[in-house]
Design a protein around this motif. Structure first.
Motif, PDB file in Angstrom:
ATOM      1  N   GLN A  82       0.843  -1.193   0.000  1.00  0.00           N
ATOM      2  CA  GLN A  82       0.000   0.000   0.000  1.00  0.00           C
ATOM      3  C   GLN A  82       0.880   1.245   0.000  1.00  0.00           C
ATOM      4  O   GLN A  82       1.954   1.265   0.608  1.00  0.00           O
ATOM      5  CB  GLN A  82      -0.931   0.018   1.212  1.00  0.00           C
ATOM      6  CG  GLN A  82      -0.222   0.073   2.563  1.00  0.00           C
ATOM      7  CD  GLN A  82      -1.187   0.312   3.704  1.00  0.00           C
ATOM      8  OE1 GLN A  82      -2.273   0.863   3.525  1.00  0.00           O
ATOM      9  NE2 GLN A  82      -0.801  -0.101   4.909  1.00  0.00           N
ATOM     10  N   PHE A 199      -1.968  -0.667  -3.542  1.00  0.00           N
ATOM     11  CA  PHE A 199      -3.191  -0.003  -3.112  1.00  0.00           C
ATOM     12  C   PHE A 199      -2.888   1.453  -2.778  1.00  0.00           C
ATOM     13  O   PHE A 199      -2.001   1.744  -1.974  1.00  0.00           O
ATOM     14  CB  PHE A 199      -3.789  -0.722  -1.909  1.00  0.00           C
ATOM     15  CG  PHE A 199      -4.314  -2.091  -2.249  1.00  0.00           C
ATOM     16  CD1 PHE A 199      -5.544  -2.240  -2.853  1.00  0.00           C
ATOM     17  CD2 PHE A 199      -3.557  -3.227  -1.986  1.00  0.00           C
ATOM     18  CE1 PHE A 199      -6.031  -3.496  -3.177  1.00  0.00           C
ATOM     19  CE2 PHE A 199      -4.033  -4.483  -2.305  1.00  0.00           C
ATOM     20  CZ  PHE A 199      -5.276  -4.623  -2.912  1.00  0.00           C
ATOM     21  N   PRO A 204      -6.976   0.756  -6.362  1.00  0.00           N
ATOM     22  CA  PRO A 204      -5.879  -0.176  -6.657  1.00  0.00           C
ATOM     23  C   PRO A 204      -5.177   0.180  -7.970  1.00  0.00           C
ATOM     24  O   PRO A 204      -5.789   0.656  -8.926  1.00  0.00           O
ATOM     25  CB  PRO A 204      -6.582  -1.536  -6.772  1.00  0.00           C
ATOM     26  CG  PRO A 204      -7.943  -1.337  -6.194  1.00  0.00           C
ATOM     27  CD  PRO A 204      -8.290   0.092  -6.387  1.00  0.00           C
ATOM     28  N   SER A 346      -9.350   1.390  -0.519  1.00  0.00           N
ATOM     29  CA  SER A 346      -9.500   2.608  -1.320  1.00  0.00           C
ATOM     30  C   SER A 346      -9.872   3.806  -0.448  1.00  0.00           C
ATOM     31  O   SER A 346     -10.909   4.447  -0.638  1.00  0.00           O
ATOM     32  CB  SER A 346     -10.552   2.395  -2.416  1.00  0.00           C
ATOM     33  OG  SER A 346     -10.122   1.441  -3.342  1.00  0.00           O
TER      34      SER A 346
END
Length: 385
Positions: A82, A199, A204, A346
């Protein structure tokens, strides 16, 4: 002019990869199968889209003689992380004794491999379905040809494989308020058959090895997608570097396109003399590449159900209901997995960012947990005990 009524056992509406997979899986069996498509044969030849197929899908296609070993680029490893937070997970095909976790190939190459094995007598191209009248013994399909002619087909079973479901009372829709920006980008260094799932707070970002390039799937809010499409190549690559981070650099990109993202689910998979498979049954968010593989498993499972349980009547209500029950776990699991990833990842909320980091770290440090997720992505519900 309306031609006389022709009769088949199974009419498959939609000659994309899912419809063709079903036709091939039923070949050689007791049923007369007709594959109906509104397009001319080979309309997919100029389709540039890239598809991510799992290793389990390769096994399925190999069993049908429709796997082109030279068409795809192997994904041997996947790096999941991420942006702006700690934690990462690394998935390696070697841990599962398989040559690749999956493959990336062009839609047209997969369609060509499937198309080459389908008999001419099983095809009816350039004919659009304009009406379906359901009866207790069969369905009557009215078709309109490209030349304006009308044709009627009687079928014991109508299989809908024509694509993304339309808006009607039987479809549940959740709009993700995102668009997928897709392109092919050239990395500065060789990709070494590694895929990336990154992410970001906007959505994504996936990089999938395809030849020497990456197939990019960048999920962002609609306004940002519009801006990305309008940028010149230099500024687009700069925006991509900012979103992805410094692990991969890019030197060029191809044409860009975008499409809206939503979860669209047909709540009832079968009715009288009809059944829905693939995107006609459910359309998923592209995160983790589950949707297309799920659709091919739909086709395989339906063919297996018809081969083993149907006698002369392929449209028996009990068989179609049993198929719907059999697909429930794989279908709901795939939808929950992709939908959960999008909802949890998200955003840029600090508590969730920390929880995501801990989850990624746990996947990396706990092999049984990581293997459970990886096997689910490779084989679907078949991987579950």
């Amino acid at each position: 002019m309306t031609e006389p009524l022709d009769a088949v056992d199974i009419a498959i509406v939609g000659a994309g990869p899912v419809g063709m997979t079903l036709a091939l899986a039923l070949a050689g069996g007791p049923f007369r199968v007709l594959l109906i498509d509104s397009r001319q044969r080979g309309a997919w030849a100029s389709d540039p889209r890239a598809l991510a197929l799992s290793y389990g899908t390769r096994q399925l296609l190999e069993s049908l003689g429709a796997w082109n070993v030279n068409a795809g680029t192997a994904i041997e490893t996947i790096h999941v992380s991420q942006r702006g937070g700690f934690g990462r997970t690394f998935i390696d095909a070697a841990d599962y004794g398989i040559p690749a976790l999956g493959y990336v190939l062009r839609y047209r190459d997969l369609a060509a491999s499937l198309d080459a094995s389908i008999e001419a007598s099983q095809r009816l191209n350039d004919h659009e379905v304009i009406a379906i009248r359901l009866g207790s013994e069969a369905a009557e399909i009215t078709l309109k040809g490209g030349g304006g002619d009308t044709r009627r087909i009687s079928a014991r079973l109508v299989v809908h494989a024509e694509g993304i479901p339309a808006n009607d009372a039987g479809i549940r829709v959740f709009d993700y308020c995102q668009r997928a920006v897709v392109a092919e980008v050239r990395p500065r260094a060789a990709h070494a058959r590694q895929a990336w799932e990154r992410f970001t707070p906007d959505g994504p970002l996936a990089l999938l090895p395809l030849g020497q390039d990456y197939a990019l799937v960048f999920c962002v809010p609609p306004a940002q997608a519009s801006r990305l499409l309008q940028l010149d190549e230099e500024h687009f690559l700069a925006a991509l570097r900012t979103s992805f981070g410094g692990r991969v650099d890019f030197v060029s990109s191809g044409p860009r396109a975008s499409f809206p993202l939503a979860l669209r689910v047909r709540q009832q998979l079968s009715t009288l003399r009809q059944v829905w498979i693939g995107n006609a049954a459910q359309s998923l968010h592209p995160v983790s590449g589950q949707g297309f593989n799920l659709g091919l498993r739909d086709a395989w499972e339906l063919a297996e159900m018809l081969r083993t349980r149907a006698s002369r009547d392929a449209g028996q209500r009990a068989i179609l209901a049993a198929y719907a029950r059999r697909r429930r776990i794989d279908r709901s699991g795939s939808m929950a997995f992709t939908d959960g990833l999008v909802r949890v990842f998200s955003n840029d909320l600090a508590p969730l960012r920390a929880a995501r980091g801990l989850s990624l770290l746990a996947l990396d440090l706990l092999p049984p947990l990581r293997h459970f997720v990886a096997r689910r992505m490779i084989w679907g519900a078949r991987a579950w005990p």
